[in-house]
Design a protein around this motif. Structure first.
Motif, short mmCIF file in Angstrom:
data_model
loop_
_atom_site.label_atom_id
_atom_site.label_comp_id
_atom_site.label_asym_id
_atom_site.label_seq_id
_atom_site.Cartn_x
_atom_site.Cartn_y
_atom_site.Cartn_z
N GLN A 173 0.82 -1.20 0.00
CA GLN A 173 0.00 0.00 0.00
C GLN A 173 0.86 1.26 0.00
OE1 GLN A 173 -2.76 2.62 3.00
NE2 GLN A 173 -2.55 0.47 3.49
N MET A 174 1.93 1.22 0.80
CA MET A 174 2.81 2.38 0.89
C MET A 174 3.46 2.67 -0.46
SD MET A 174 6.03 2.95 3.47
CE MET A 174 4.99 2.96 4.93
N THR A 175 3.91 1.61 -1.16
CA THR A 175 4.55 1.80 -2.46
C THR A 175 3.58 2.38 -3.47
OG1 THR A 175 6.05 -0.05 -2.03
CG2 THR A 175 5.78 0.63 -4.32
N ALA A 176 2.38 1.82 -3.54
CA ALA A 176 1.38 2.29 -4.50
C ALA A 176 1.00 3.74 -4.22
CB ALA A 176 0.15 1.40 -4.46
N PHE A 177 0.82 4.07 -2.94
CA PHE A 177 0.45 5.44 -2.57
C PHE A 177 1.56 6.42 -2.93
CE2 PHE A 177 0.47 8.96 0.43
CZ PHE A 177 -0.86 9.38 0.42
N ALA A 178 2.80 6.08 -2.57
CA ALA A 178 3.92 6.98 -2.85
C ALA A 178 4.11 7.18 -4.35
CB ALA A 178 5.20 6.44 -2.23
N ALA A 179 3.97 6.10 -5.13
CA ALA A 179 4.13 6.20 -6.58
C ALA A 179 3.06 7.11 -7.18
CB ALA A 179 4.08 4.81 -7.21
N ALA A 180 1.83 6.96 -6.71
CA ALA A 180 0.74 7.80 -7.22
C ALA A 180 0.97 9.26 -6.86
CB ALA A 180 -0.59 7.32 -6.66
N LEU A 181 1.44 9.51 -5.66
CA LEU A 181 1.68 10.89 -5.22
C LEU A 181 2.83 11.51 -6.00
CD1 LEU A 181 0.37 12.75 -3.20
CD2 LEU A 181 1.88 11.87 -1.43
N PRO A 207 6.22 7.93 -14.81
CA PRO A 207 5.76 6.70 -14.14
C PRO A 207 6.89 5.78 -13.69
CG PRO A 207 4.34 7.19 -16.00
CD PRO A 207 5.46 8.20 -16.05
N ALA A 208 7.88 5.53 -14.55
CA ALA A 208 8.97 4.63 -14.17
C ALA A 208 9.79 5.20 -13.02
CB ALA A 208 9.87 4.35 -15.37
N ASP A 209 10.03 6.52 -13.04
CA ASP A 209 10.76 7.17 -11.95
C ASP A 209 9.96 7.10 -10.66
OD1 ASP A 209 12.89 7.83 -13.56
OD2 ASP A 209 12.20 9.88 -13.97
N ALA A 210 8.65 7.36 -10.75
CA ALA A 210 7.80 7.35 -9.56
C ALA A 210 7.82 5.98 -8.89
CB ALA A 210 6.37 7.75 -9.92
N VAL A 258 11.34 5.35 -7.26
CA VAL A 258 11.52 6.13 -6.04
C VAL A 258 10.63 5.58 -4.92
CG1 VAL A 258 11.21 8.41 -4.99
CG2 VAL A 258 12.23 8.21 -7.26
N ALA A 259 9.38 5.26 -5.24
CA ALA A 259 8.46 4.73 -4.23
C ALA A 259 8.97 3.40 -3.69
CB ALA A 259 7.07 4.55 -4.84
N GLU A 260 9.47 2.53 -4.56
CA GLU A 260 10.00 1.24 -4.10
C GLU A 260 11.22 1.43 -3.21
OE1 GLU A 260 8.58 -1.67 -7.79
OE2 GLU A 260 10.63 -0.86 -7.75
N HIS A 261 12.05 2.42 -3.55
CA HIS A 261 13.24 2.69 -2.72
C HIS A 261 12.82 3.17 -1.33
CE1 HIS A 261 17.46 3.90 -1.99
NE2 HIS A 261 16.89 4.81 -1.24
N LEU A 262 11.87 4.08 -1.25
CA LEU A 262 11.42 4.60 0.04
C LEU A 262 10.82 3.48 0.89
CD1 LEU A 262 9.81 7.99 -1.06
CD2 LEU A 262 11.99 7.67 0.12
N THR A 263 9.98 2.66 0.28
CA THR A 263 9.35 1.56 1.03
C THR A 263 10.40 0.56 1.50
OG1 THR A 263 7.30 1.79 -0.23
CG2 THR A 263 7.64 -0.27 0.93
N ALA A 264 11.34 0.22 0.63
CA ALA A 264 12.39 -0.73 1.01
C ALA A 264 13.22 -0.19 2.17
CB ALA A 264 13.28 -1.03 -0.19
N SER A 265 13.48 1.11 2.17
CA SER A 265 14.25 1.72 3.26
C SER A 265 13.48 1.62 4.57
CB SER A 265 14.57 3.18 2.94
OG SER A 265 15.40 3.26 1.80
N SER A 266 12.17 1.89 4.52
CA SER A 266 11.35 1.76 5.72
C SER A 266 11.29 0.31 6.20
CB SER A 266 9.94 2.28 5.45
OG SER A 266 9.92 3.68 5.30
#
Length: 359
Positions: free
Chosen positions: A12-20, A28-31, A34-42
């Protein structure tokens, strides 16, 4: 972690961050990257480099500090050298691509050196060490920080002259031992940890901070304000200071992105310079002997009787792996105020998605 934290599923966190991020203008590919990186860090427990960064990165985007239509340029390339200018674009996709391309050179030739300049915040540097190790490579990564006022004092200094300039060293896994991943800031604590302590009204460890008068303090409120008052201290005293200066020379000079010295602009952006050395262990010796030696050395180090039985000796990378499994199962803890802020941001940008616990 706070007892009041909301637990959110990683997907959910990845999908939300990517959409934002897409709503803010990211491709889209960058989003997604970046979202996957943030979620993986968390997931790995590096919350200050995880979803906690999303509001700051969105703010950096709004201020045009991230070039959304960036076009990376290869500045120089040989069989074992790769120099890339990221054109002000997002850090995680640019660094991931750099490690992949330079890693292919190291696999073939045994060694490769790569630099990445003019790139936005790379986030958690350990992610790129993990990437290299997963490809069968050892890695040494030096990173400097520019675009902002410094926040770390040199040893014996009384004001800030450096960023938190991280270093990562990684080595491949063996049949009996997971990958070695040492990921550390050259400051005693990270700025993100300081901000989290300030937000929760907590003190930070003694010796980690000096105030605006150059005197030791445990109160993080001065450094969490705007403008910041005081400075973080280097880890290991003169050793951390020396490593921070090495990051400026290797990450800043060799990447072409520049160092934090005051001739460089400090407009409020977050920019990194990366210098990476990638090594193919397979070309340096017999695999079976290496694996035995790694496992024997790890067993020897971890076999030391702990001073505190509740805090055993650990192998670098194991805490992140353990926490990753727990947070994948139970959810990622996020401060309720951050969840509310992100949901408000989503509404303001016309998105229907909302962060909700347990869904």
């Amino acid at each position: 972690m706070n007892a009041k934290d909301i637990r959110l599923p990683a997907a959910q966190m990845t999908a939300f961050a990517a959409a934002l991020l897409q709503a803010a203008g990211a491709r889209p590919a960058d989003a997604i990257a970046v979202a996957e990186h943030l979620t993986a860090s968390s997931l790995a427990g590096h919350d200050s480099n995880g979803i906690d960064l999303l509001p700051a990165w969105l703010d950096q985007t709004d201020k045009k500090f991230v070039k959304l239509d960036s076009a990376e340029r290869v500045l120089a390339e040989t069989a074992i050298i790769l120099r890339v200018d990221a054109d002000g674009g997002w850090g995680p996709p640019a660094a991931t691509k750099l490690i992949e391309r330079a890693g292919a050179k190291a696999i073939e030739h045994g060694l490769a050196a790569a630099t990445l300049g003019d790139v936005h915040d790379l986030g958690r540097i350990g992610a790129y060490g993990e990437q290299a190790a997963a490809a069968g490579l050892a890695a040494i990564l030096f990173v400097n920080v520019t675009g902002q006022p410094p926040i770390v004092a040199p040893f014996h200094g009384s004001d800030a002259r450096f960023g938190t300039d991280p270093i990562c060293i990684a080595f491949t896994a063996t049949p009996q031992r997971s990958a070695f991943v040492l990921d550390m800031a050259t400051s005693r604590i990270s700025l993100g940890r300081l901000k989290m302590a300030a937000a929760r009204g907590q003190d930070i460890p003694s010796g980690s901070l000096i105030n605006e008068h150059g005197m030791p303090t445990t109160d993080p409120s001065g450094m969490s304000g705007d403008p910041r008052k005081g400075a973080l201290t280097p880890m290991g005293r003169h050793k951390g200071y020396g490593l921070a200066l090495a990051c400026e020379l290797l990450g800043g000079v060799l990447s072409g992105g520049g160092t934090i010295q005051p001739e460089q602009p400090r407009e409020g952006a977050v920019r990194n310079g990366l210098f990476a050395i990638l090594i193919n262990p397979a070309l340096f010796g017999e695999a079976g002997w290496m694996e035995h030696e790694i496992e024997a050395m790890a067993d020897y180090a971890l076999g030391s009787p702990p001073m505190d039985w509740d805090s055993p000796v650990l192998y670098p990378g194991d805490p992140e792996r353990a926490l990753r499994g727990k947070r994948l199962r139970d959810g990622i803890p996020v401060d309720p105020e951050l969840v509310a802020e992100l949901n408000e941001t989503a509404a303001a940008r016309g998105l229907k998605l909302r962060l909700q616990p347990g869904t």
